[in-house]
Design a protein around this motif. Structure first.
Motif, PDB file in Angstrom:
ATOM      1  N   HIS A  28      12.621 -37.601 -28.058  1.00 64.15           N
ATOM      2  CA  HIS A  28      11.811 -37.199 -26.908  1.00 64.15           C
ATOM      3  C   HIS A  28      12.325 -37.913 -25.665  1.00 64.15           C
ATOM      4  CE1 HIS A  28       8.031 -35.591 -29.029  1.00 64.15           C
ATOM      5  NE2 HIS A  28       9.031 -35.590 -29.885  1.00 64.15           N
ATOM      6  N   VAL A  29      12.005 -37.364 -24.524  1.00 59.33           N
ATOM      7  CA  VAL A  29      12.354 -37.980 -23.250  1.00 59.33           C
ATOM      8  C   VAL A  29      11.098 -38.658 -22.721  1.00 59.33           C
ATOM      9  CG1 VAL A  29      13.121 -37.536 -20.889  1.00 59.33           C
ATOM     10  CG2 VAL A  29      14.104 -36.240 -22.779  1.00 59.33           C
ATOM     11  N   PHE A  30      11.199 -39.936 -22.407  1.00 64.30           N
ATOM     12  CA  PHE A  30      10.065 -40.693 -21.886  1.00 64.30           C
ATOM     13  C   PHE A  30      10.345 -41.011 -20.426  1.00 64.30           C
ATOM     14  CE2 PHE A  30      10.246 -41.389 -26.419  1.00 64.30           C
ATOM     15  CZ  PHE A  30       8.932 -41.163 -26.802  1.00 64.30           C
ATOM     16  N   VAL A  31       9.442 -40.562 -19.547  1.00 63.76           N
ATOM     17  CA  VAL A  31       9.624 -40.713 -18.107  1.00 63.76           C
ATOM     18  C   VAL A  31       8.542 -41.643 -17.579  1.00 63.76           C
ATOM     19  CG1 VAL A  31       9.772 -39.510 -15.896  1.00 63.76           C
ATOM     20  CG2 VAL A  31      10.519 -38.355 -17.991  1.00 63.76           C
ATOM     21  N   SER A  32       8.945 -42.635 -16.807  1.00 64.76           N
ATOM     22  CA  SER A  32       8.004 -43.585 -16.213  1.00 64.76           C
ATOM     23  C   SER A  32       8.228 -43.622 -14.717  1.00 64.76           C
ATOM     24  CB  SER A  32       8.221 -44.989 -16.785  1.00 64.76           C
ATOM     25  OG  SER A  32       8.046 -44.988 -18.176  1.00 64.76           O
ATOM     26  N   ARG A  33       7.141 -43.719 -13.979  1.00 63.83           N
ATOM     27  CA  ARG A  33       7.212 -43.751 -12.523  1.00 63.83           C
ATOM     28  C   ARG A  33       6.779 -45.111 -12.017  1.00 63.83           C
ATOM     29  NH1 ARG A  33       3.377 -40.688  -8.233  1.00 63.83           N
ATOM     30  NH2 ARG A  33       2.007 -42.310  -8.993  1.00 63.83           N
ATOM     31  N   GLY A  34       7.413 -45.560 -10.933  1.00 60.08           N
ATOM     32  CA  GLY A  34       7.012 -46.803 -10.293  1.00 60.08           C
ATOM     33  C   GLY A  34       5.683 -46.646  -9.580  1.00 60.08           C
ATOM     34  N   ARG A  35       5.057 -47.749  -9.288  1.00 59.83           N
ATOM     35  CA  ARG A  35       3.724 -47.742  -8.670  1.00 59.83           C
ATOM     36  C   ARG A  35       3.708 -47.017  -7.322  1.00 59.83           C
ATOM     37  NH1 ARG A  35      -0.552 -50.197 -10.195  1.00 59.83           N
ATOM     38  NH2 ARG A  35       0.556 -51.631 -11.546  1.00 59.83           N
ATOM     39  N   ARG A  36       4.755 -47.191  -6.509  1.00 64.55           N
ATOM     40  CA  ARG A  36       4.805 -46.530  -5.194  1.00 64.55           C
ATOM     41  C   ARG A  36       5.084 -45.038  -5.298  1.00 64.55           C
ATOM     42  NH1 ARG A  36       8.622 -50.883  -3.143  1.00 64.55           N
ATOM     43  NH2 ARG A  36      10.059 -49.209  -3.593  1.00 64.55           N
ATOM     44  N   GLY A  37       5.633 -44.613  -6.431  1.00 60.46           N
ATOM     45  CA  GLY A  37       5.871 -43.191  -6.617  1.00 60.46           C
ATOM     46  C   GLY A  37       7.221 -42.698  -6.152  1.00 60.46           C
ATOM     47  N   ASP A  38       8.074 -43.603  -5.664  1.00 61.48           N
ATOM     48  CA  ASP A  38       9.376 -43.163  -5.175  1.00 61.48           C
ATOM     49  C   ASP A  38      10.512 -43.443  -6.162  1.00 61.48           C
ATOM     50  OD1 ASP A  38       9.368 -45.912  -4.917  1.00 61.48           O
ATOM     51  OD2 ASP A  38      10.402 -45.914  -2.989  1.00 61.48           O
ATOM     52  N   MET A  39      10.184 -44.043  -7.312  1.00 59.04           N
ATOM     53  CA  MET A  39      11.198 -44.359  -8.303  1.00 59.04           C
ATOM     54  C   MET A  39      10.706 -43.994  -9.690  1.00 59.04           C
ATOM     55  SD  MET A  39      13.105 -47.959  -8.880  1.00 59.04           S
ATOM     56  CE  MET A  39      14.466 -48.098 -10.002  1.00 59.04           C
ATOM     57  N   LEU A  40      11.639 -43.509 -10.526  1.00 59.62           N
ATOM     58  CA  LEU A  40      11.294 -43.258 -11.914  1.00 59.62           C
ATOM     59  C   LEU A  40      12.440 -43.654 -12.810  1.00 59.62           C
ATOM     60  CD1 LEU A  40      12.867 -40.472 -12.877  1.00 59.62           C
ATOM     61  CD2 LEU A  40      10.950 -39.385 -11.776  1.00 59.62           C
ATOM     62  N   LYS A  41      12.107 -43.867 -14.089  1.00 62.66           N
ATOM     63  CA  LYS A  41      13.095 -44.169 -15.113  1.00 62.66           C
ATOM     64  C   LYS A  41      12.884 -43.222 -16.281  1.00 62.66           C
ATOM     65  CE  LYS A  41      14.230 -48.930 -14.125  1.00 62.66           C
ATOM     66  NZ  LYS A  41      14.355 -50.293 -14.660  1.00 62.66           N
ATOM     67  N   VAL A  42      13.994 -42.797 -16.867  1.00 63.37           N
ATOM     68  CA  VAL A  42      13.983 -41.876 -17.997  1.00 63.37           C
ATOM     69  C   VAL A  42      14.633 -42.596 -19.171  1.00 63.37           C
ATOM     70  CG1 VAL A  42      14.817 -39.669 -18.871  1.00 63.37           C
ATOM     71  CG2 VAL A  42      14.164 -39.886 -16.466  1.00 63.37           C
ATOM     72  N   LEU A  43      13.929 -42.648 -20.297  1.00 66.65           N
ATOM     73  CA  LEU A  43      14.446 -43.253 -21.522  1.00 66.65           C
ATOM     74  C   LEU A  43      14.597 -42.141 -22.547  1.00 66.65           C
ATOM     75  CD1 LEU A  43      15.117 -46.028 -22.881  1.00 66.65           C
ATOM     76  CD2 LEU A  43      12.790 -45.959 -23.783  1.00 66.65           C
ATOM     77  N   TRP A  44      15.811 -42.029 -23.124  1.00 65.34           N
ATOM     78  CA  TRP A  44      16.080 -40.929 -24.059  1.00 65.34           C
ATOM     79  C   TRP A  44      17.096 -41.369 -25.091  1.00 65.34           C
ATOM     80  CZ3 TRP A  44      20.144 -36.756 -23.066  1.00 65.34           C
ATOM     81  CH2 TRP A  44      20.112 -35.787 -24.069  1.00 65.34           C
ATOM     82  N   PHE A  45      16.810 -41.119 -26.347  1.00 60.15           N
ATOM     83  CA  PHE A  45      17.750 -41.365 -27.438  1.00 60.15           C
ATOM     84  C   PHE A  45      18.448 -40.058 -27.744  1.00 60.15           C
ATOM     85  CE2 PHE A  45      18.810 -41.713 -31.999  1.00 60.15           C
ATOM     86  CZ  PHE A  45      19.624 -42.825 -31.937  1.00 60.15           C
ATOM     87  N   ASP A  46      19.770 -40.005 -27.557  1.00 62.23           N
ATOM     88  CA  ASP A  46      20.528 -38.764 -27.715  1.00 62.23           C
ATOM     89  C   ASP A  46      21.123 -38.594 -29.107  1.00 62.23           C
ATOM     90  OD1 ASP A  46      22.607 -40.566 -27.719  1.00 62.23           O
ATOM     91  OD2 ASP A  46      23.737 -39.575 -26.115  1.00 62.23           O
ATOM     92  N   GLY A  47      20.746 -39.455 -30.043  1.00 62.39           N
ATOM     93  CA  GLY A  47      21.266 -39.381 -31.394  1.00 62.39           C
ATOM     94  C   GLY A  47      22.314 -40.449 -31.661  1.00 62.39           C
ATOM     95  N   GLU A  48      22.905 -40.988 -30.612  1.00 68.18           N
ATOM     96  CA  GLU A  48      23.914 -42.025 -30.753  1.00 68.18           C
ATOM     97  C   GLU A  48      23.492 -43.340 -30.121  1.00 68.18           C
ATOM     98  OE1 GLU A  48      27.562 -40.555 -29.176  1.00 68.18           O
ATOM     99  OE2 GLU A  48      27.541 -38.793 -30.462  1.00 68.18           O
ATOM    100  N   GLY A  49      22.666 -43.267 -29.090  1.00 68.24           N
ATOM    101  CA  GLY A  49      22.219 -44.472 -28.409  1.00 68.24           C
ATOM    102  C   GLY A  49      21.179 -44.132 -27.363  1.00 68.24           C
ATOM    103  N   LEU A  50      20.553 -45.165 -26.830  1.00 69.35           N
ATOM    104  CA  LEU A  50      19.540 -44.968 -25.792  1.00 69.35           C
ATOM    105  C   LEU A  50      20.204 -44.793 -24.435  1.00 69.35           C
ATOM    106  CD1 LEU A  50      16.697 -47.535 -26.562  1.00 69.35           C
ATOM    107  CD2 LEU A  50      16.498 -45.061 -26.472  1.00 69.35           C
ATOM    108  N   LEU A  51      19.698 -43.855 -23.666  1.00 70.03           N
ATOM    109  CA  LEU A  51      20.106 -43.685 -22.282  1.00 70.03           C
ATOM    110  C   LEU A  51      18.952 -44.134 -21.406  1.00 70.03           C
ATOM    111  CD1 LEU A  51      21.825 -41.360 -23.792  1.00 70.03           C
ATOM    112  CD2 LEU A  51      22.028 -40.450 -21.528  1.00 70.03           C
ATOM    113  N   LEU A  52      19.268 -44.855 -20.352  1.00 73.45           N
ATOM    114  CA  LEU A  52      18.271 -45.266 -19.378  1.00 73.45           C
ATOM    115  C   LEU A  52      18.766 -44.801 -18.019  1.00 73.45           C
ATOM    116  CD1 LEU A  52      15.675 -46.734 -18.652  1.00 73.45           C
ATOM    117  CD2 LEU A  52      16.989 -48.846 -18.498  1.00 73.45           C
ATOM    118  N   LEU A  53      18.071 -43.839 -17.451  1.00 72.95           N
ATOM    119  CA  LEU A  53      18.432 -43.273 -16.160  1.00 72.95           C
ATOM    120  C   LEU A  53      17.372 -43.679 -15.149  1.00 72.95           C
ATOM    121  CD1 LEU A  53      19.090 -39.691 -17.534  1.00 72.95           C
ATOM    122  CD2 LEU A  53      20.809 -41.440 -17.105  1.00 72.95           C
TER     123      LEU A  53
END
Length: 111
Positions: free
Chosen positions: A38-63
């Protein structure tokens, strides 16, 4: 272009967290497995930044993405989780109000 899965979770968190902190948050707060695809999306408190955490089958991606102007339109989560369609996620990542998208041009009848 990264093709993201259809099941996406939304949340709010501290933007200082990295791989381990976000993975732990997914496990404790959402009671989900961060390695499930699954893709997990988190937003910063101010609302202008977000992070995406995703396991693609080989490793975690953090965008991470920060908008220079505007805010990310965030869904209201009653149970702490929200599922977004791929189109809704795409609009959210672009900073578009995904709740009520409008066409930029109205079709004109030919006759």
């Amino acid at each position: 272009m990264i093709g993201l899965p259809t099941s996406t979770r939304a949340g709010h968190t501290d933007m200082r967290k990295g791989f381990n902190g976000l993975s732990a948050l997914v496990q404790t707060a959402l009671e989900a497995n961060p390695f499930c695809g699954h893709v997990f999306v988190s937003r910063g408190r101010r609302g202008d930044m977000l992070k995406v955490l995703w396991f693609d089958g080989e490793g975690l991606l953090l965008l991470a993405k920060r908008l220079e102007r505007g805010r990310f339109v965030w869904p209201q989560a009653v149970s702490g989780r929200v599922s977004l369609s791929p189109a809704q996620l795409s609009m959210l990542l672009e900073g578009i109000d995904w709740r009520m998208p409008t066409h930029t041009d109205q079709p004109v009848p030919a006759a």
